[in-house]
Scaffold this active site. Structure first.
Site, PDB file in Angstrom:
ATOM      1  N   CYS A  55       0.829  -1.216   0.000  1.00 14.09           N
ATOM      2  CA  CYS A  55       0.000   0.000   0.000  1.00 14.09           C
ATOM      3  C   CYS A  55       0.862   1.264   0.000  1.00 14.09           C
ATOM      4  O   CYS A  55       1.766   1.422   0.827  1.00 14.09           O
ATOM      5  CB  CYS A  55      -1.006  -0.064   1.151  1.00 14.09           C
ATOM      6  SG  CYS A  55      -0.981   1.256   2.354  1.00 14.09           S
ATOM      7  N   GLY A  56       0.604   2.137  -0.944  1.00 11.64           N
ATOM      8  CA  GLY A  56       1.393   3.351  -1.132  1.00 11.64           C
ATOM      9  C   GLY A  56       1.344   4.292   0.058  1.00 11.64           C
ATOM     10  O   GLY A  56       2.355   4.853   0.463  1.00 11.64           O
ATOM     11  N   HIS A  57       0.147   4.442   0.645  1.00 14.58           N
ATOM     12  CA  HIS A  57       0.022   5.314   1.821  1.00 14.58           C
ATOM     13  C   HIS A  57       0.854   4.776   2.984  1.00 14.58           C
ATOM     14  O   HIS A  57       1.388   5.553   3.768  1.00 14.58           O
ATOM     15  CB  HIS A  57      -1.442   5.427   2.254  1.00 14.58           C
ATOM     16  CG  HIS A  57      -2.273   6.257   1.319  1.00 14.58           C
ATOM     17  ND1 HIS A  57      -1.962   7.557   1.021  1.00 14.58           N
ATOM     18  CD2 HIS A  57      -3.396   5.966   0.623  1.00 14.58           C
ATOM     19  CE1 HIS A  57      -2.865   8.034   0.176  1.00 14.58           C
ATOM     20  NE2 HIS A  57      -3.737   7.088  -0.087  1.00 14.58           N
ATOM     21  N   CYS A  58       0.925   3.445   3.075  1.00  8.71           N
ATOM     22  CA  CYS A  58       1.727   2.833   4.146  1.00  8.71           C
ATOM     23  C   CYS A  58       3.198   3.144   3.914  1.00  8.71           C
ATOM     24  O   CYS A  58       3.915   3.522   4.846  1.00  8.71           O
ATOM     25  CB  CYS A  58       1.533   1.321   4.191  1.00  8.71           C
ATOM     26  SG  CYS A  58      -0.183   0.815   4.424  1.00  8.71           S
TER      27      CYS A  58
END
Ligand SMILES: *[C@@H]1O[C@H](CO)[C@@H](O)[C@H](O)[C@H]1NC(C)=O
Length: 266
Positions: A55-58
């Site tokens: 996940c990019g936000h992670c």
């Protein structure tokens, strides 16, 4: 065909790299389901990020969350759970994780309801969220004249009073007050002008640092704590008060405290 092991390693390495969202050097501790359960047994404050490596936000949160973990260490542990791991899926669903990352503050492990973090995913955002939500903090004594009444009011208990120059209650003191809630009475007073020492009858001079004073049950005479004002040392000291092994003879000594204290000091 059989691949030589070095080729196999090469083929696997992107997967391995992706699996470690937080670098080894990070203060963020990865938990599996068993580790999570164990961490939640502890009746103290911790922060948990539920993440997935893809996940990019992670990935973007990693440096900020790591920085917060660094500032909170060792007072408030910061954990992460990889919800992509098959063995963690049940835990993540029990925790109501619907999107990544989901960050929650657990004020008292499994003993109090968690608080979802919905602010900006910045180091200071995480830090403030956690440090402002440590339950059962110390009594804040605003006026110097209110110190004696506080000492008298709680004389049925062992009391620990912090005199600090700091305008904020140090996180270490909040965490200790929370940890010993119901066992020891914690107070804090901002003694920026050094007047409080005289008020409580201690000749401490213009000490630079903070002072920890102990009033044992029934007593109105303080004992000056002379050890290191760090989590491990103070925990050991307060435990020794509780088990009766502490040597609490009222003292009237000069104290010299080092300045430039590391962040978990008072
Ligand atoms: C956790 O600590 C709080 C504050 O001292 C206390 O009221 C509560 O009973 C404790 N819970 C457990 C399960 O120990």
């Amino acid at each position: 065909m059989v691949l030589p092991s070095s080729l196999l390693m090469l083929a696997l390495s992107p997967l391995l790299a992706q699996a470690a969202l937080f670098p080894k050097s990070s203060k963020v501790k990865m938990l599996d389901a068993k580790g999570f359960k164990k961490a939640m047994e502890i009746n103290g404050t911790s922060l948990v990020a539920f993440v997935a490596p893809w996940c990019g936000h992670c990935q973007r949160m990693v440096p900020e969350y790591s920085k917060a973990a660094e500032s909170l260490h060792p007072l408030i542990p910061a954990y992460a759970v990889d919800c992509d791991e098959e063995s963690n899926k049940r835990l993540c669903s029990e925790q109501g994780v619907k999107g990544f990352p989901t960050v929650k503050l657990f004020p008292r492990g499994k003993h109090l309801a968690p608080m979802p973090y919905e602010g900006e995913r910045t180091a200071s955002g995480f830090f403030k969220y956690a440090s402002l939500r440590v339950p059962n903090g110390p009594d804040k004594i605003m006026k110097t004249a209110d110190i004696k009444p506080w000492i008298a009011k709680h004389k049925q208990a062992d009391r620990a009073l912090l005199l600090t120059k700091d305008s904020k209650v140090p996180l270490l003191w909040k965490v200790l007050a929370s940890k010993y809630h119901g066992k020891l009475r914690f107070g804090t007073h901002r003694d920026d002008k050094g007047l409080a020492s005289a008020e409580v009858g201690l000749e401490l001079g213009e000490g630079k640092g903070s002072k920890v004073l102990i009033y044992s049950t029934g007593s109105k005479d303080p004992v000056l704590y002379e050890g290191k004002t760090k989590l491990a040392e103070l925990t050991k000291f307060f435990d020794s008060i509780l088990d009766g092994s502490a040597d609490l003879k009222p003292s009237k000594k000069e104290q010299t405290t080092d300045s430039g204290a590391p962040k978990d000091e008072l």
